[in-house]
Design a protein around this motif. Structure first.
Motif, PDB file in Angstrom:
ATOM      1  N   GLU A   4       7.615   7.565   4.713  1.00 47.65           N
ATOM      2  CA  GLU A   4       6.879   6.303   4.758  1.00 47.65           C
ATOM      3  C   GLU A   4       6.686   5.781   3.333  1.00 47.65           C
ATOM      4  O   GLU A   4       5.690   6.091   2.684  1.00 47.65           O
ATOM      5  N   PRO A   5       7.633   4.969   2.840  1.00 43.13           N
ATOM      6  CA  PRO A   5       7.474   4.420   1.488  1.00 43.13           C
ATOM      7  C   PRO A   5       6.196   3.602   1.343  1.00 43.13           C
ATOM      8  O   PRO A   5       5.585   3.565   0.274  1.00 43.13           O
ATOM      9  N   TYR A   6       5.812   2.926   2.438  1.00 45.70           N
ATOM     10  CA  TYR A   6       4.539   2.223   2.475  1.00 45.70           C
ATOM     11  C   TYR A   6       3.678   2.829   3.575  1.00 45.70           C
ATOM     12  O   TYR A   6       4.181   3.355   4.553  1.00 45.70           O
ATOM     13  N   ALA A   7       2.366   2.709   3.387  1.00 41.43           N
ATOM     14  CA  ALA A   7       1.442   3.312   4.348  1.00 41.43           C
ATOM     15  C   ALA A   7       1.593   2.674   5.720  1.00 41.43           C
ATOM     16  O   ALA A   7       1.741   1.453   5.846  1.00 41.43           O
ATOM     17  N   SER A   8       1.564   3.491   6.762  1.00 34.25           N
ATOM     18  CA  SER A   8       1.531   2.977   8.125  1.00 34.25           C
ATOM     19  C   SER A   8       0.078   2.690   8.500  1.00 34.25           C
ATOM     20  O   SER A   8      -0.848   3.242   7.911  1.00 34.25           O
ATOM     21  N   GLY A   9      -0.108   1.811   9.495  1.00 32.04           N
ATOM     22  CA  GLY A   9      -1.462   1.467   9.912  1.00 32.04           C
ATOM     23  C   GLY A   9      -2.274   0.856   8.791  1.00 32.04           C
ATOM     24  O   GLY A   9      -3.438   1.219   8.583  1.00 32.04           O
ATOM     25  N   GLN A  10      -1.669  -0.095   8.057  1.00 31.06           N
ATOM     26  CA  GLN A  10      -2.341  -0.638   6.878  1.00 31.06           C
ATOM     27  C   GLN A  10      -3.618  -1.393   7.233  1.00 31.06           C
ATOM     28  O   GLN A  10      -4.643  -1.248   6.557  1.00 31.06           O
ATOM     29  N   LEU A  11      -3.580  -2.198   8.287  1.00 31.89           N
ATOM     30  CA  LEU A  11      -4.794  -2.906   8.690  1.00 31.89           C
ATOM     31  C   LEU A  11      -5.898  -1.925   9.057  1.00 31.89           C
ATOM     32  O   LEU A  11      -7.075  -2.124   8.705  1.00 31.89           O
ATOM     33  N   GLU A  12      -5.529  -0.872   9.798  1.00 31.88           N
ATOM     34  CA  GLU A  12      -6.525   0.121  10.204  1.00 31.88           C
ATOM     35  C   GLU A  12      -7.109   0.841   8.994  1.00 31.88           C
ATOM     36  O   GLU A  12      -8.304   1.146   8.967  1.00 31.88           O
ATOM     37  N   MET A  36      -0.551  19.384  -6.837  1.00 28.08           N
ATOM     38  CA  MET A  36       0.132  19.144  -5.574  1.00 28.08           C
ATOM     39  C   MET A  36       0.143  17.671  -5.190  1.00 28.08           C
ATOM     40  O   MET A  36       1.026  17.212  -4.455  1.00 28.08           O
ATOM     41  N   ALA A  37      -0.830  16.886  -5.668  1.00 26.81           N
ATOM     42  CA  ALA A  37      -0.990  15.501  -5.226  1.00 26.81           C
ATOM     43  C   ALA A  37       0.288  14.680  -5.359  1.00 26.81           C
ATOM     44  O   ALA A  37       0.728  14.049  -4.390  1.00 26.81           O
ATOM     45  N   PRO A  38       0.952  14.635  -6.524  1.00 23.43           N
ATOM     46  CA  PRO A  38       2.171  13.821  -6.609  1.00 23.43           C
ATOM     47  C   PRO A  38       3.306  14.355  -5.746  1.00 23.43           C
ATOM     48  O   PRO A  38       4.139  13.588  -5.267  1.00 23.43           O
ATOM     49  N   ARG A  39       3.330  15.660  -5.523  1.00 25.72           N
ATOM     50  CA  ARG A  39       4.404  16.241  -4.704  1.00 25.72           C
ATOM     51  C   ARG A  39       4.217  15.900  -3.228  1.00 25.72           C
ATOM     52  O   ARG A  39       5.184  15.580  -2.534  1.00 25.72           O
ATOM     53  N   LEU A  40       2.969  15.974  -2.749  1.00 27.72           N
ATOM     54  CA  LEU A  40       2.712  15.599  -1.362  1.00 27.72           C
ATOM     55  C   LEU A  40       2.946  14.099  -1.162  1.00 27.72           C
ATOM     56  O   LEU A  40       3.516  13.673  -0.144  1.00 27.72           O
ATOM     57  N   ALA A  41       2.524  13.288  -2.135  1.00 24.48           N
ATOM     58  CA  ALA A  41       2.762  11.846  -2.048  1.00 24.48           C
ATOM     59  C   ALA A  41       4.264  11.548  -2.030  1.00 24.48           C
ATOM     60  O   ALA A  41       4.727  10.660  -1.303  1.00 24.48           O
ATOM     61  N   GLN A  42       5.024  12.294  -2.811  1.00 22.28           N
ATOM     62  CA  GLN A  42       6.476  12.104  -2.838  1.00 22.28           C
ATOM     63  C   GLN A  42       7.103  12.467  -1.496  1.00 22.28           C
ATOM     64  O   GLN A  42       7.968  11.751  -0.979  1.00 22.28           O
ATOM     65  N   LYS A  62       5.617  12.466   1.468  1.00 24.00           N
ATOM     66  CA  LYS A  62       5.221  11.489   2.480  1.00 24.00           C
ATOM     67  C   LYS A  62       5.978  10.179   2.298  1.00 24.00           C
ATOM     68  O   LYS A  62       6.380   9.531   3.269  1.00 24.00           O
ATOM     69  N   ALA A  63       6.196   9.781   1.030  1.00 20.59           N
ATOM     70  CA  ALA A  63       6.921   8.534   0.760  1.00 20.59           C
ATOM     71  C   ALA A  63       8.369   8.613   1.221  1.00 20.59           C
ATOM     72  O   ALA A  63       9.006   7.584   1.465  1.00 20.59           O
ATOM     73  N   PHE A  64       8.910   9.831   1.334  1.00 19.91           N
ATOM     74  CA  PHE A  64      10.273   9.980   1.842  1.00 19.91           C
ATOM     75  C   PHE A  64      10.362   9.449   3.269  1.00 19.91           C
ATOM     76  O   PHE A  64      11.358   8.838   3.658  1.00 19.91           O
ATOM     77  N   ILE A 111       0.867  -1.172   0.000  1.00 26.27           N
ATOM     78  CA  ILE A 111       0.000   0.000   0.000  1.00 26.27           C
ATOM     79  C   ILE A 111       0.906   1.225   0.000  1.00 26.27           C
ATOM     80  O   ILE A 111       1.742   1.383   0.892  1.00 26.27           O
ATOM     81  N   PRO A 112       0.797   2.099  -0.969  1.00 28.06           N
ATOM     82  CA  PRO A 112       1.722   3.234  -1.058  1.00 28.06           C
ATOM     83  C   PRO A 112       1.551   4.202   0.094  1.00 28.06           C
ATOM     84  O   PRO A 112       0.535   4.182   0.811  1.00 28.06           O
ATOM     85  N   GLY A 113       2.543   5.048   0.275  1.00 32.81           N
ATOM     86  CA  GLY A 113       2.499   6.027   1.350  1.00 32.81           C
ATOM     87  C   GLY A 113       1.304   6.955   1.268  1.00 32.81           C
ATOM     88  O   GLY A 113       0.854   7.492   2.284  1.00 32.81           O
TER      89      GLY A 113
END
Length: 510
Positions: free
Chosen positions: A367-375, A355-361, A363-365, A175-177
């Motif tokens: 958290e390369p993968y999303a934290s709290g994936q189960l939640e 802004m979307a790809p820049r904010l995602a970039q 955050k990925a710095f 799951i991406p950041g």
């Protein structure tokens, strides 16, 4: 029995297994990791655990026995001594060279003294079986007793089953950041229905709470030499996130119509238009248009923090700036930490497409993968099945009654020392003290001792140019309390105030 020692670290330093075992055992005893009277592993098991000879372990035990660290008799086992020869054996504290700390951290460190919140206290009372580790009317709290634990567990269990149905060679779903797509879809649908915000899932980035969203956005947009407009007063988290960037901060005064727009040469403005923090003022429709026009004219970005708009108990929600924005000038922040529970660190940012790809970039710095994936998976299901909306409706019914109980309690105080505009939303009631500064201080301290105080809002006005230092403001939290608790708490405040008002000569002097 297995114990965890710093054997490898000491072995790398000395190159001797005997010295490494001795040092790691001795330091584990000194530091308290191994408690007095705790049984140690046998020489055989310790030798097998660390790949050394049994004779080496016996030698180390003999050395520690001779120095008084361990004790025991043949056949009964080996134990940590009841009387440690060096009870204070933590590593010596070394003063940190100030030149090693970055300018960014030094700016962060300077904010410690300004952090919001009441000063430390030692509550002395208990009421209705409850120990007040925090003051009764502390703001920003919700009532976890209303949380649908059973339904949430079902959603979590479903998320676990879904994960286990797929091959996860590295133990993680990819799951991406920026967050689970299904959750971003659910948030987009919810915002369109409830707030009139039209956004695609690709324009939504999930965050670990709204504070992380603020920090990331300011990192992307702000730097020394730029200017940021903040409401005055404003939420401490916004001020902190803006301050550490080194940008110049500009104050926008707040009146009964919300934050007053100006013609500032600034790159960013951070606003809480739908319920200004802490005053609860709603930004008027005319002011909303003025702020949007300023952003377009200056080429600026407005960060709209919609921190608790879900908790409106009557009337209609104002139209968000994001819903009015036609030129990609507004970033909208929201969070589930209050509507669900504070430990669920899931927030979101709705951003312009550029802004979307820049904010995602950014955050990925971190958290390369999303934290709290189960939640995230569980929350997407919780929203889609209607459980989230049902939970909100239940909370709002309860909180509306509790807010009315708080209003009654404030109105019944002798001489109505707190002046307030009755709120119909949020988790706290903002009120201005009308009496003297001395009386306010006496009442606040007295209520703190009894565990029934409120959040002192005066700190939000610190440094007001030409301001009146004798002004005092209060934030009364109510959502986490039942109506009976509110009534009892306000009765305790009333009793404290009656004693002060009856004895003080300056009780009603502003």
């Amino acid at each position: 029995m297995e114990i965890r020692l710093a054997f490898e670290r000491y072995f790398l330093q000395s190159g001797s297994k005997r010295a490494a075992l001795y040092d790691s055992l001795r330091d584990a005893v000194r530091s308290g990791q191994l408690k007095e009277g705790e049984r140690l592993p046998s020489s055989r098991s310790l030798a097998e655990l660390y790949g050394i000879s049994r004779g080496t372990v016996t030698q180390v035990y003999d050395m520690l026995y001779a120095e008084g660290y361990i004790q025991g008799e043949r056949g009964s086992g080996t134990y940590v001594s009841q009387r440690i020869p060096y009870p204070s054996a933590r590593p010596e504290r070394v003063e940190q060279p100030s030149e090693l700390l970055s300018t960014w951290f030094n700016r962060l460190d300077e904010l410690k003294a300004d952090k919001e919140g009441p000063p430390p206290f030692a509550p002395e009372s208990q009421q209705a079986g409850r120990t007040f580790g925090q003051q009764l009317f502390q703001s920003g709290q919700t009532d976890f007793r209303l949380f649908p634990v059973k339904e949430w567990k079902v959603a979590l269990h479903a998320a676990v089953r879904e994960c286990m149905q797929e091959n996860l060679p590295d133990g993680y779903r990819e799951i991406p950041g920026s967050g689970l797509f299904r959750l971003r879809e659910a948030v987009a649908a919810m915002l369109y229905m409830e707030r009139g915000i039209a956004a695609s899932p690709e324009e939504i980035v999930m965050t670990s709470g709204s504070k992380q969203g603020l920090a990331l956005l300011f990192q992307i947009l702000a730097e020394p030499g730029r200017r940021i407009v903040l409401e005055y007063p404003c939420y401490g988290g916004i001020r902190e996130a803006a301050s550490v960037t080194g940008a110049e901060l500009i104050q926008a005064a707040v009146d009964e119509c919300g934050a007053i727009p100006g013609n500032w040469d600034a790159a960013i403005a951070a606003l809480t238009p739908n319920r200004q923090f802490p005053t609860g003022t709603v930004l008027s429709a005319g002011r909303r248009k003025e702020w949007l026009a300023w952003a377009e004219r200056r080429g600026a970005i407005i960060i709209e923090d919609d921190y608790d708009s879900e908790f409106r108990y009557s009337g209609r929600l104002g139209e968000p700036l994001k819903a009015m924005d036609r030129n990609g000038r507004v970033i909208y922040l929201g969070s589930f930490s209050r509507t669900m529970y504070s430990g669920l660190r899931i927030g979101y940012a709705v951003v312009p497409s550029w802004m979307a790809p820049r904010l995602a970039q950014a955050k990925a710095f971190y958290e390369p993968y999303a934290s709290g994936q189960l939640e995230q998976m569980a929350l997407a299901r919780f929203i889609a099945e209607g459980s989230y909306a049902k939970h909100l409706r239940r909370m709002k019914r309860q909180y509306k009654r509790r807010l009315a109980a708080l209003h009654r309690g404030l109105d019944e105080l002798e001489g109505t020392p707190f002046r307030f505009r009755p709120s119909d939303a949020g988790l706290h009631q903002y009120a201005e003290w009308t009496g003297s500064s001395a009386d306010y201080d006496r009442l606040l301290q007295s209520c703190r001792k009894g565990g029934v105080a409120w959040h002192d809002g005066s700190s939000y006005f610190a440094g007001e140019p030409g301001g009146n230092k004798d002004k005092h403001f209060a934030l009364f939290g109510f959502a986490h309390l039942e109506e009976e608790e509110i009534a009892q708490g306000m009765q305790a405040v009333a009793e404290q105030w009656s004693g002060i008002a009856g004895n003080g000569e300056d009780s009603r002097q502003a």
